[in-house]
Design a protein around this motif. Structure first.
Motif, PDB file in Angstrom:
ATOM      1  N   LEU A  66       0.854  -1.315  -0.031  1.00 31.05           N
ATOM      2  CA  LEU A  66       0.061  -0.062  -0.155  1.00 31.05           C
ATOM      3  C   LEU A  66       0.996   1.318   0.013  1.00 31.05           C
ATOM      4  CD1 LEU A  66      -2.909  -1.023   2.683  1.00 31.05           C
ATOM      5  CD2 LEU A  66      -3.105  -0.839   0.045  1.00 31.05           C
ATOM      6  N   PHE A  67       2.065   1.267   0.715  1.00 29.41           N
ATOM      7  CA  PHE A  67       2.621   2.571   0.887  1.00 29.41           C
ATOM      8  C   PHE A  67       4.198   2.650   0.366  1.00 29.41           C
ATOM      9  CE2 PHE A  67       0.015   1.690   4.482  1.00 29.41           C
ATOM     10  CZ  PHE A  67      -1.143   2.680   4.009  1.00 29.41           C
ATOM     11  N   ALA A  68       4.715   1.569  -0.011  1.00 24.07           N
ATOM     12  CA  ALA A  68       5.876   1.593  -0.465  1.00 24.07           C
ATOM     13  C   ALA A  68       6.450   2.591  -1.557  1.00 24.07           C
ATOM     14  CB  ALA A  68       6.778   0.201  -0.706  1.00 24.07           C
ATOM     15  N   GLY A  69       7.441   3.330  -1.924  1.00 24.40           N
ATOM     16  CA  GLY A  69       7.423   4.051  -3.162  1.00 24.40           C
ATOM     17  C   GLY A  69       6.939   5.319  -3.248  1.00 24.40           C
ATOM     18  N   ARG A  70       6.018   5.648  -2.363  1.00 26.43           N
ATOM     19  CA  ARG A  70       5.063   7.026  -2.298  1.00 26.43           C
ATOM     20  C   ARG A  70       6.107   7.983  -1.533  1.00 26.43           C
ATOM     21  NH1 ARG A  70      -1.060   5.960  -2.172  1.00 26.43           N
ATOM     22  NH2 ARG A  70      -1.299   3.794  -3.144  1.00 26.43           N
ATOM     23  N   ALA A  71       5.549   9.164  -1.895  1.00 25.93           N
ATOM     24  CA  ALA A  71       6.116  10.249  -1.254  1.00 25.93           C
ATOM     25  C   ALA A  71       7.738  10.381  -0.742  1.00 25.93           C
ATOM     26  CB  ALA A  71       5.291  10.467   0.158  1.00 25.93           C
ATOM     27  N   ARG A  72       8.252  10.238  -2.095  1.00 31.02           N
ATOM     28  CA  ARG A  72       9.668   9.985  -1.918  1.00 31.02           C
ATOM     29  C   ARG A  72      10.384  11.591  -1.310  1.00 31.02           C
ATOM     30  NH1 ARG A  72      12.580   5.937  -5.412  1.00 31.02           N
ATOM     31  NH2 ARG A  72      13.926   7.420  -5.672  1.00 31.02           N
ATOM     32  N   ARG A  73       9.785  12.567  -2.024  1.00 32.94           N
ATOM     33  CA  ARG A  73      10.260  13.991  -1.788  1.00 32.94           C
ATOM     34  C   ARG A  73       9.840  14.420  -0.363  1.00 32.94           C
ATOM     35  NH1 ARG A  73       7.596  17.030  -6.561  1.00 32.94           N
ATOM     36  NH2 ARG A  73       6.081  15.810  -6.040  1.00 32.94           N
ATOM     37  N   SER A  74       8.831  14.100  -0.112  1.00 33.28           N
ATOM     38  CA  SER A  74       8.075  14.425   1.316  1.00 33.28           C
ATOM     39  C   SER A  74       8.764  13.659   2.295  1.00 33.28           C
ATOM     40  CB  SER A  74       6.714  13.785   1.531  1.00 33.28           C
ATOM     41  OG  SER A  74       5.968  14.391   0.637  1.00 33.28           O
ATOM     42  N   ALA A  75       9.426  12.308   2.101  1.00 29.57           N
ATOM     43  CA  ALA A  75      10.253  11.356   3.126  1.00 29.57           C
ATOM     44  C   ALA A  75      11.710  12.112   3.159  1.00 29.57           C
ATOM     45  CB  ALA A  75      10.341   9.970   2.770  1.00 29.57           C
ATOM     46  N   ILE A  76      12.220  12.551   2.321  1.00 28.47           N
ATOM     47  CA  ILE A  76      13.564  13.160   2.171  1.00 28.47           C
ATOM     48  C   ILE A  76      13.508  14.420   3.158  1.00 28.47           C
ATOM     49  CG2 ILE A  76      15.373  14.370   0.983  1.00 28.47           C
ATOM     50  CD1 ILE A  76      14.261  12.701  -1.391  1.00 28.47           C
TER      51      ILE A  76
ATOM     52  N   ARG B 274       3.138  15.415   6.519  1.00 30.07           N
ATOM     53  CA  ARG B 274       1.620  15.313   5.957  1.00 30.07           C
ATOM     54  C   ARG B 274       1.363  16.088   4.984  1.00 30.07           C
ATOM     55  NH1 ARG B 274      -3.270  14.677  10.212  1.00 30.07           N
ATOM     56  NH2 ARG B 274      -4.549  13.389   8.953  1.00 30.07           N
ATOM     57  N   ALA B 275       1.756  17.534   5.146  1.00 31.14           N
ATOM     58  CA  ALA B 275       1.382  18.458   4.187  1.00 31.14           C
ATOM     59  C   ALA B 275       2.161  18.220   2.931  1.00 31.14           C
ATOM     60  CB  ALA B 275       1.628  19.954   4.752  1.00 31.14           C
ATOM     61  N   ALA B 276       3.261  17.784   2.997  1.00 28.61           N
ATOM     62  CA  ALA B 276       4.016  17.698   1.804  1.00 28.61           C
ATOM     63  C   ALA B 276       3.362  16.352   0.898  1.00 28.61           C
ATOM     64  CB  ALA B 276       5.451  17.311   2.189  1.00 28.61           C
ATOM     65  N   MET B 277       3.300  15.402   1.605  1.00 27.51           N
ATOM     66  CA  MET B 277       2.454  14.400   1.027  1.00 27.51           C
ATOM     67  C   MET B 277       1.319  15.033   0.231  1.00 27.51           C
ATOM     68  SD  MET B 277       2.769  10.856   2.904  1.00 27.51           S
ATOM     69  CE  MET B 277       2.088  11.633   4.572  1.00 27.51           C
ATOM     70  N   ARG B 278       0.561  15.655   0.709  1.00 27.10           N
ATOM     71  CA  ARG B 278      -0.700  16.372  -0.162  1.00 27.10           C
ATOM     72  C   ARG B 278      -0.214  16.853  -1.511  1.00 27.10           C
ATOM     73  NH1 ARG B 278      -3.066  18.635   3.967  1.00 27.10           N
ATOM     74  NH2 ARG B 278      -1.743  20.589   3.731  1.00 27.10           N
ATOM     75  N   ASN B 279       1.132  17.614  -1.384  1.00 25.60           N
ATOM     76  CA  ASN B 279       1.519  18.225  -2.531  1.00 25.60           C
ATOM     77  C   ASN B 279       1.835  17.087  -3.709  1.00 25.60           C
ATOM     78  OD1 ASN B 279       2.925  19.920  -4.326  1.00 25.60           O
ATOM     79  ND2 ASN B 279       4.529  20.509  -2.930  1.00 25.60           N
ATOM     80  N   GLU B 280       2.325  15.882  -3.272  1.00 25.32           N
ATOM     81  CA  GLU B 280       2.610  14.722  -4.035  1.00 25.32           C
ATOM     82  C   GLU B 280       1.457  13.753  -4.626  1.00 25.32           C
ATOM     83  OE1 GLU B 280       6.733  12.953  -3.775  1.00 25.32           O
ATOM     84  OE2 GLU B 280       6.664  13.524  -1.595  1.00 25.32           O
ATOM     85  N   ASP B 281       0.301  14.330  -4.237  1.00 18.35           N
ATOM     86  CA  ASP B 281      -0.882  13.825  -4.545  1.00 18.35           C
ATOM     87  C   ASP B 281      -1.044  12.360  -4.096  1.00 18.35           C
ATOM     88  OD1 ASP B 281      -1.768  16.219  -5.902  1.00 18.35           O
ATOM     89  OD2 ASP B 281      -0.659  15.465  -7.765  1.00 18.35           O
ATOM     90  N   VAL B 282      -0.448  12.069  -2.760  1.00 19.17           N
ATOM     91  CA  VAL B 282      -0.634  11.063  -2.049  1.00 19.17           C
ATOM     92  C   VAL B 282      -2.297  11.156  -1.407  1.00 19.17           C
ATOM     93  CG1 VAL B 282      -0.168   9.444   0.064  1.00 19.17           C
ATOM     94  CG2 VAL B 282       1.513  10.716  -1.237  1.00 19.17           C
ATOM     95  N   GLY B 283      -2.983  10.034  -1.700  1.00 25.29           N
ATOM     96  CA  GLY B 283      -4.341  10.142  -1.383  1.00 25.29           C
ATOM     97  C   GLY B 283      -4.515  10.297   0.078  1.00 25.29           C
ATOM     98  N   ALA B 284      -5.672  10.635   0.597  1.00 23.46           N
ATOM     99  CA  ALA B 284      -5.784  11.131   1.984  1.00 23.46           C
ATOM    100  C   ALA B 284      -5.787   9.854   2.855  1.00 23.46           C
ATOM    101  CB  ALA B 284      -7.268  11.716   2.201  1.00 23.46           C
ATOM    102  N   LEU B 285      -6.258   8.728   2.681  1.00 22.15           N
ATOM    103  CA  LEU B 285      -5.904   7.482   3.451  1.00 22.15           C
ATOM    104  C   LEU B 285      -4.545   7.174   3.668  1.00 22.15           C
ATOM    105  CD1 LEU B 285      -7.640   5.639   5.141  1.00 22.15           C
ATOM    106  CD2 LEU B 285      -7.734   3.957   3.221  1.00 22.15           C
ATOM    107  N   ALA B 286      -3.860   7.000   2.597  1.00 19.03           N
ATOM    108  CA  ALA B 286      -2.550   6.611   2.531  1.00 19.03           C
ATOM    109  C   ALA B 286      -1.691   7.724   3.335  1.00 19.03           C
ATOM    110  CB  ALA B 286      -1.732   6.497   1.177  1.00 19.03           C
ATOM    111  N   ARG B 287      -2.044   9.045   3.124  1.00 24.60           N
ATOM    112  CA  ARG B 287      -1.349  10.148   3.753  1.00 24.60           C
ATOM    113  C   ARG B 287      -1.433  10.030   5.373  1.00 24.60           C
ATOM    114  NH1 ARG B 287      -3.573  14.097   0.625  1.00 24.60           N
ATOM    115  NH2 ARG B 287      -5.279  14.807   2.138  1.00 24.60           N
ATOM    116  N   TRP B 288      -2.628   9.716   5.823  1.00 28.93           N
ATOM    117  CA  TRP B 288      -3.113   9.660   6.892  1.00 28.93           C
ATOM    118  C   TRP B 288      -2.270   8.384   7.751  1.00 28.93           C
ATOM    119  CZ3 TRP B 288      -4.653   6.213  10.623  1.00 28.93           C
ATOM    120  CH2 TRP B 288      -4.891   6.489  11.847  1.00 28.93           C
TER     121      TRP B 288
END
Length: 140
Positions: free
Chosen positions: A63-73, A93-107
């Motif tokens: 579900l979550f691997a490979g998402r939000a790389r920029r946010s994670a850095i 959390r705010a950065a992931m919104r910018n990367e278009d990570v869905g609300a559930l995955a972001r939470w």
């Protein structure tokens, strides 16, 4: 809060692939949304990150691997630089919104750092770079 990535991070893989190195500076701007001046961060070339470390449990990894790389850095750098943990997690959390990570995955990813990030945060004793700490945040 609005997080803007100024450039794309250029990464080099280290070792077995669980650690990455920034090949050039990575620039980020954070706006609080309170009318304060934006804060500009430069995450320096040579910074090492594990990106979004996701437990290797099959469902979580799927579900979550490979998402939000920029946010994670950005989040890893804020932890290493000892910015206030709660603020760093909120920025993530705010950065992931910018990367278009869905609300559930972001939470779930945000909840993961809130629940499991304490020992990782505590393990870093580095002092922050000259970038200013956010004036609108008072950790006391």
């Amino acid at each position: 809060m609005q997080v803007t990535f100024i450039n794309e991070p250029r990464l080099q893989i280290l070792g077995n692939g669980s650690e990455w190195l920034l090949a050039e500076d990575f620039h980020v701007r954070i706006e609080s949304g309170d009318g304060d001046e934006p804060i500009a961060f430069t995450i320096p070339a040579g910074f090492s990150t594990d990106l979004a470390s996701v437990p290797r449990l099959p469902v979580a990894h799927m579900l979550f691997a490979g998402r939000a790389r920029r946010s994670a850095i950005l989040h890893d750098w804020l932890y290493v630089s000892r910015y206030p943990r709660g603020w760093a997690d909120d920025v993530f959390r705010a950065a992931m919104r910018n990367e278009d990570v869905g609300a559930l995955a972001r939470w779930f990813m945000w909840a993961g750092v809130r629940i499991g990030g304490g020992p990782i945060y505590a393990a870093h004793d580095a002092k922050p770079d000259p970038d200013p700490r956010p004036e609108h945040y008072n950790p006391q």
